[in-house]
Write an enzyme that holds these catalytic residues in place. Structure first.
Site, PDB file in Angstrom:
ATOM      1  CG  ASP A  39      -5.150   4.541  -6.368  1.00 13.14           C
ATOM      2  OD1 ASP A  39      -5.094   3.895  -5.310  1.00 13.14           O
ATOM      3  OD2 ASP A  39      -4.170   4.718  -7.118  1.00 13.14           O
ATOM      4  NE  ARG A  40      -3.758  -0.701  -4.629  1.00 10.18           N
ATOM      5  CZ  ARG A  40      -2.985  -1.769  -4.601  1.00 10.18           C
ATOM      6  NH1 ARG A  40      -3.269  -2.764  -3.791  1.00 10.18           N
ATOM      7  NH2 ARG A  40      -1.910  -1.842  -5.349  1.00 10.18           N
ATOM      8  CG  ASP A  86      -3.034   6.417  -3.722  1.00 11.21           C
ATOM      9  OD1 ASP A  86      -3.417   5.329  -3.276  1.00 11.21           O
ATOM     10  OD2 ASP A  86      -2.624   6.572  -4.883  1.00 11.21           O
ATOM     11  CG  ASP A  96      -5.342   2.865  -1.997  1.00 13.76           C
ATOM     12  OD1 ASP A  96      -6.248   3.678  -2.231  1.00 13.76           O
ATOM     13  OD2 ASP A  96      -4.344   2.733  -2.727  1.00 13.76           O
ATOM     14  CE  LYS A 139      -5.238   1.288  -8.206  1.00 16.70           C
ATOM     15  NZ  LYS A 139      -3.908   1.549  -8.752  1.00 16.70           N
ATOM     16  CB  SER A 147      -0.334   3.170  -3.489  1.00 18.73           C
ATOM     17  OG  SER A 147      -1.581   2.595  -3.702  1.00 18.73           O
ATOM     18  CG  HIS A 148      -0.871  -0.840  -1.673  1.00 19.92           C
ATOM     19  ND1 HIS A 148      -0.612  -0.282  -2.902  1.00 19.92           N
ATOM     20  CD2 HIS A 148      -0.099  -1.940  -1.593  1.00 19.92           C
ATOM     21  CE1 HIS A 148       0.284  -1.031  -3.542  1.00 19.92           C
ATOM     22  NE2 HIS A 148       0.609  -2.050  -2.764  1.00 19.92           N
TER      23      HIS A 148
HETATM   24  C1  G16 Z   1      -0.414   0.206  -8.636  1.00 17.62           C
HETATM   25  C2  G16 Z   1      -0.802   0.355 -10.077  1.00 17.62           C
HETATM   26  C3  G16 Z   1      -1.808  -0.694 -10.447  1.00 17.62           C
HETATM   27  C4  G16 Z   1      -1.263  -2.071 -10.121  1.00 17.62           C
HETATM   28  C5  G16 Z   1      -0.881  -2.134  -8.659  1.00 17.62           C
HETATM   29  C6  G16 Z   1      -0.216  -3.428  -8.276  1.00 17.62           C
HETATM   30  O1  G16 Z   1      -1.501   0.497  -7.827  1.00 17.62           O
HETATM   31  O2  G16 Z   1      -1.345   1.626 -10.333  1.00 17.62           O
HETATM   32  O3  G16 Z   1      -2.095  -0.555 -11.790  1.00 17.62           O
HETATM   33  O4  G16 Z   1      -2.206  -3.053 -10.403  1.00 17.62           O
HETATM   34  O5  G16 Z   1       0.034  -1.102  -8.364  1.00 17.62           O
HETATM   35  O6  G16 Z   1       0.992  -3.522  -8.948  1.00 17.62           O
HETATM   36  P1  G16 Z   1       2.041  -4.631  -8.580  1.00 17.62           P
HETATM   37  O7  G16 Z   1       1.319  -5.944  -8.769  1.00 17.62           O
HETATM   38  O8  G16 Z   1       3.147  -4.410  -9.556  1.00 17.62           O
HETATM   39  O9  G16 Z   1       2.429  -4.456  -7.140  1.00 17.62           O
HETATM   40  P2  G16 Z   1      -1.361   1.473  -6.586  1.00 17.62           P
HETATM   41  O10 G16 Z   1      -2.706   1.480  -5.951  1.00 17.62           O
HETATM   42  O11 G16 Z   1      -0.283   0.841  -5.731  1.00 17.62           O
HETATM   43  O12 G16 Z   1      -0.937   2.776  -7.159  1.00 17.62           O
END
Ligand code: G16
Length: 543
Positions: free
Chosen positions: A281-282, A279, A277, A376, A113-114
């Protein structure tokens, strides 16, 4: 094709976090590490012989190698077909779209992801089920259990598969279909939004800037925003996906997307800015010299959904994660629809959407989406905003301020302390949990604690219970402080403090969130002993 069975021994650290297994690239590159986890997925999901799988990733370092390994393992594990994005690329929302459209048994998405990429960065893998959404906890737990007991995996002995040409090829009895990563997703977006109205907006002197952060959304944004909707080619910046994201941190927030922030807060700024981000989704939404918090963004999309073709028939309900502000709750109440509060993690929204209980979902962590897929969706949020802007013909800031004037403002901020020692982070959380009885009814500054707890959630669809989802201190006026440990980091611990107060008075709406929340911030630092226990004077990231 010769399928080989390879003996292996378990790794003890393959427990999926908030969103799949995320580790340093060097961890994933250890012999058998990826293979063990993939075999654990295949063993846990027990897909029927002859099933189809979707496969793709955000293009980060190690993506291509991992795709080749997974294809060979899928062939040796009896899959009939794998749909793989060209070049091994599928954004997370596009993967969800492909799983649903082609009714595959599920999909494997490669992304951290990010988190930063490159040889010294992070890699990740997660399994999504047939509804297109992240596997629920009972499946991730089964995968983890399988990873602790694994003794062998199966893999085909064959040369690498060509991933850069669209079309089908054979891998033993399995068909590898290399598909266009963008086409199906772009078609879905066109079915939801008024592209003609957005085209008109963009040709009428309304300027936008989208920062793809050298991550996966570059090709998607170019196709949709530039080719389909007529935005100027330079509307998409950092559009070339790079395996190390150009050395950047592809997290669309005010700190890491500073290049975009400087443009939107500079002279001659465009009317609308957005970033996505690693991937895809953000999303982060900006107006001219104006930041929209993700919590407000969800509420505003909900309040304006009737203006958008795909949602004009009304919303079944809204869901938000617990730490997300209650702005969306106020809209739901006004619309007379339910609002669900879930733990952090998109996987908790899947059941609600499958059961038709909610249409829109969102999280404070820059995630917004709807039941069009089960992830998302960054570009979807951008298009939703552009559709609203095209209809309302107002600035982003005016739309937000009008929203606050109508519903009141849920002033909100998140302070992240990244990479702190795990023991110190656990110590802070323990101290808070041990202090519940002390806080109850206690006066802290001008606030009086109403109750405190460790959030737990009972899924209204399948009755499953998730405990220990974040310490909440709720004050009598509805203000909140929430403490949570992130489940997505790979180094040390990341402690998040979420702060929220409610301001109905329009005369106070101009205040900067940090200013308005200053007292709550001090209370949070005091009761958690965070500075003393971590040695950190200030947060790494404030959003
Ligand atoms: C993931 C999850 C999200 C979550 C985020 C932050 O996002 O899919 O639902 O809100 O992590 O999680 P944490 O607060 O545990 O770091 P992504 O975009 O990283 O896949």
């Amino acid at each position: 094709m010769q399928a080989r069975t390879v003996s292996t021994t378990p790794f003890n650290d393959q427990k999926p976090g908030t969103s799949g297994l995320r580790k340093r690239v060097e961890v994933f590159r250890q012999a058998h590490y990826l293979e063990n986890f993939v075999q654990s997925i295949f063993d846990s999901i027990a897909a029927p012989q002859g099933a189809t799988l979707a496969l793709g990733g955000d293009g980060r370092y190690f993506n291509r190698e991992a795709i080749q390994i997974i294809l060979k393992m899928a062939a040796a594990n009896g899959f009939r077909r794998v749909l793989v994005g060209k070049g091994g690329i599928l954004s997370t929302p596009a993967a969800s779209c492909v799983i649903r459209k082609y009714q595959t048994c599920g999909g494997i998405i490669l992304s951290a992801s990010h988190n930063p990429g490159g040889p010294d960065g992070d890699f990740g893998i997660k399994y999504n089920t047939a509804n297109g959404g992240p596997a629920p906890e009972k499946i991730t737990e089964a995968i983890y259990a399988a990873s602790k007991a694994i003794s062998q995996y199966r893999i085909a002995d064959t040369s690498d598969i060509e991933l850069d040409t669209l079309g089908d090829s054979g891998l033993g009895d399995m068909i590898v279909s290399v598909i266009d990563p963008v086409g199906d997703y772009a078609e879905l977006m066109e079915s939801l939004f008024d592209f003609a109205a957005i085209r008109k907006l963009l040709s009428g002197g309304f300027f936008i800037k989208f920062d793809a952060m050298h991550a996966v959304t570059g090709p998607y944004a170019r196709e949709i925003l530039v080719n389909c909707l007529g935005a100027a080619p330079d509307s998409v910046m950092n559009a070339e996906p790079l395996p190390d994201f150009g050395g950047g941190h592809p997290d669309p927030n005010l700190t890491y997307a500073h290049e975009l922030v400087e443009v939107l807060y500079g002279g001659n700024a465009p009317d609308f800015g957005a970033a996505s981000d690693g991937d895809g989704d953000r999303n982060m939404i900006l107006g001219k010299h104006f930041f929209v918090t993700p919590s407000d963004s969800l509420a505003i999309l909900a309040a304006n959904a009737h203006l958008v073709p795909g949602y004009k028939q009304g919303l079944a309900g809204i869901a938000r994660s617990m730490p997300t502000s209650a702005a969306a709750d106020r809209v739901a109440a006004a619309l007379g629809i339910p609002c669900y509060e879930t733990p952090t993690g998109w996987k908790f929204f899947g059941n609600l959407m499958d059961a038709g209980k909610v249409t829109l979902c969102g999280e404070e962590s820059f995630g917004t989406g709807s039941d069009h897929i089960r992830e998302k969706d960054g570009l979807w949020a951008v298009l939703f905003w552009l559709n609203i802007l095209a209809v309302r013909k107002q600035s982003v800031e005016d739309i937000v301020r009008e929203h606050w004037a109508r519903f009141g403002r849920n002033v909100y901020s998140r302070h992240d302390y990244e990479g702190i020692p795990i023991d110190a982070a656990n110590g802070v959380m323990k101290l808070l949990r041990d202090s519940f009885s002390k806080f109850s009814a206690q006066k802290l500054g001008n606030y009086t604690a109403d109750f405190c707890d460790d959030f737990s959630y009972t899924d209204p669809v399948d009755g499953s219970v998730s405990t220990g989802q974040g310490v909440r201190i709720i004050f009598t006026d509805g203000s909140r402080i929430v403490f949570r440990l992130s489940g997505t980091g790979t180094e040390g611990a990341t402690l998040r403090i979420y702060l929220e107060s409610f301001e109905p008075d329009v005369a106070q709406h101009h205040l900067d969130a940090q200013e308005a929340l200053a007292e709550l911030i001090n209370i949070a630092l005091e009761i958690s002993e965070l500075r003393e226990r971590t040695g950190r004077e200030r947060p790494t990231v404030i959003t």
